[in-house]
Write a protein that holds these residues in place. Sequence first.
Motif, short mmCIF file in Angstrom:
data_model
loop_
_atom_site.label_atom_id
_atom_site.label_comp_id
_atom_site.label_asym_id
_atom_site.label_seq_id
_atom_site.Cartn_x
_atom_site.Cartn_y
_atom_site.Cartn_z
N VAL A 25 -4.93 10.52 -0.52
CA VAL A 25 -4.38 8.87 -0.64
C VAL A 25 -5.19 8.24 0.54
O VAL A 25 -5.65 7.18 0.44
CB VAL A 25 -3.11 8.83 -0.86
CG1 VAL A 25 -2.75 7.22 -0.92
CG2 VAL A 25 -2.76 9.41 -2.13
N ALA A 26 -4.98 8.52 1.81
CA ALA A 26 -5.44 7.90 2.89
C ALA A 26 -6.97 7.84 2.87
O ALA A 26 -7.56 6.65 3.16
CB ALA A 26 -5.08 8.57 4.08
N ARG A 32 -11.96 2.42 0.00
CA ARG A 32 -11.76 1.11 -0.77
C ARG A 32 -12.25 0.10 0.25
O ARG A 32 -12.59 -1.16 0.04
CB ARG A 32 -10.40 1.03 -1.56
CG ARG A 32 -10.41 1.77 -2.60
CD ARG A 32 -9.17 1.63 -3.50
NE ARG A 32 -9.02 2.56 -4.72
CZ ARG A 32 -7.99 2.83 -5.28
NH1 ARG A 32 -6.81 2.27 -4.72
NH2 ARG A 32 -7.96 3.53 -6.20
N ARG A 33 -11.29 0.32 1.52
CA ARG A 33 -11.60 -0.99 2.68
C ARG A 33 -12.98 -0.99 2.93
O ARG A 33 -13.59 -1.77 3.04
CB ARG A 33 -10.43 -0.53 3.70
CG ARG A 33 -9.00 -0.90 3.57
CD ARG A 33 -8.28 -0.98 4.85
NE ARG A 33 -8.45 0.38 5.69
CZ ARG A 33 -7.63 1.39 5.45
NH1 ARG A 33 -6.65 1.38 4.72
NH2 ARG A 33 -7.87 2.41 6.09
N TYR A 34 -13.61 0.19 2.94
CA TYR A 34 -14.94 0.26 3.66
C TYR A 34 -15.94 -0.43 2.63
O TYR A 34 -16.77 -1.44 2.96
CB TYR A 34 -15.35 1.66 3.90
CG TYR A 34 -16.90 1.74 4.21
CD1 TYR A 34 -17.06 1.76 5.75
CD2 TYR A 34 -17.73 2.27 3.34
CE1 TYR A 34 -18.43 1.82 6.02
CE2 TYR A 34 -19.24 2.44 3.93
CZ TYR A 34 -19.32 2.24 5.34
OH TYR A 34 -20.68 2.45 5.50
N GLU A 39 -19.09 -5.05 0.52
CA GLU A 39 -19.45 -5.92 -0.34
C GLU A 39 -19.32 -7.52 0.26
O GLU A 39 -20.03 -8.41 -0.07
CB GLU A 39 -18.38 -5.79 -1.34
CG GLU A 39 -18.75 -6.92 -2.63
CD GLU A 39 -17.45 -6.82 -3.61
OE1 GLU A 39 -16.97 -7.49 -4.24
OE2 GLU A 39 -17.50 -5.23 -4.15
N SER A 40 -18.26 -7.60 1.17
CA SER A 40 -18.14 -8.98 2.01
C SER A 40 -19.30 -9.13 2.71
O SER A 40 -19.76 -10.47 2.70
CB SER A 40 -16.97 -9.12 2.51
OG SER A 40 -16.86 -8.28 3.75
N ALA A 74 -20.61 -1.25 7.83
CA ALA A 74 -19.61 -1.87 8.14
C ALA A 74 -19.13 -1.82 9.48
O ALA A 74 -19.66 -0.90 10.37
CB ALA A 74 -18.12 -1.21 7.34
N ALA A 75 -18.26 -2.68 10.15
CA ALA A 75 -17.81 -2.68 11.46
C ALA A 75 -17.20 -1.48 11.82
O ALA A 75 -17.14 -1.28 13.11
CB ALA A 75 -16.60 -3.81 11.62
#
Length: 81
Positions: A25-26, A32-34, A39-40, A74-75
Amino acid sequence: MEILIVVICVLLAAALLGLIVFKAVAMVRQMRRYKSELESIENSDKYLLDIVQEGKTVRIECQDANCDNVEVVAAGGEDKA
């Protein structure tokens, strides 16, 4: 005595299964955050370029970058997709 051993083994197996589910789950949440961060970044008109040389990092903010030969990361770190 055998029943006690079976009960302990079942509890250990349940604990391990719980840890595996928790880790899965983690990892899904992190993925999803990545992806949302990527995407942003892709939808933004501003780009942050990190140039790393000899252990020193320079961050440059620019606009309208040519993205043909640029990898979006990503950052959080390296590209894990």
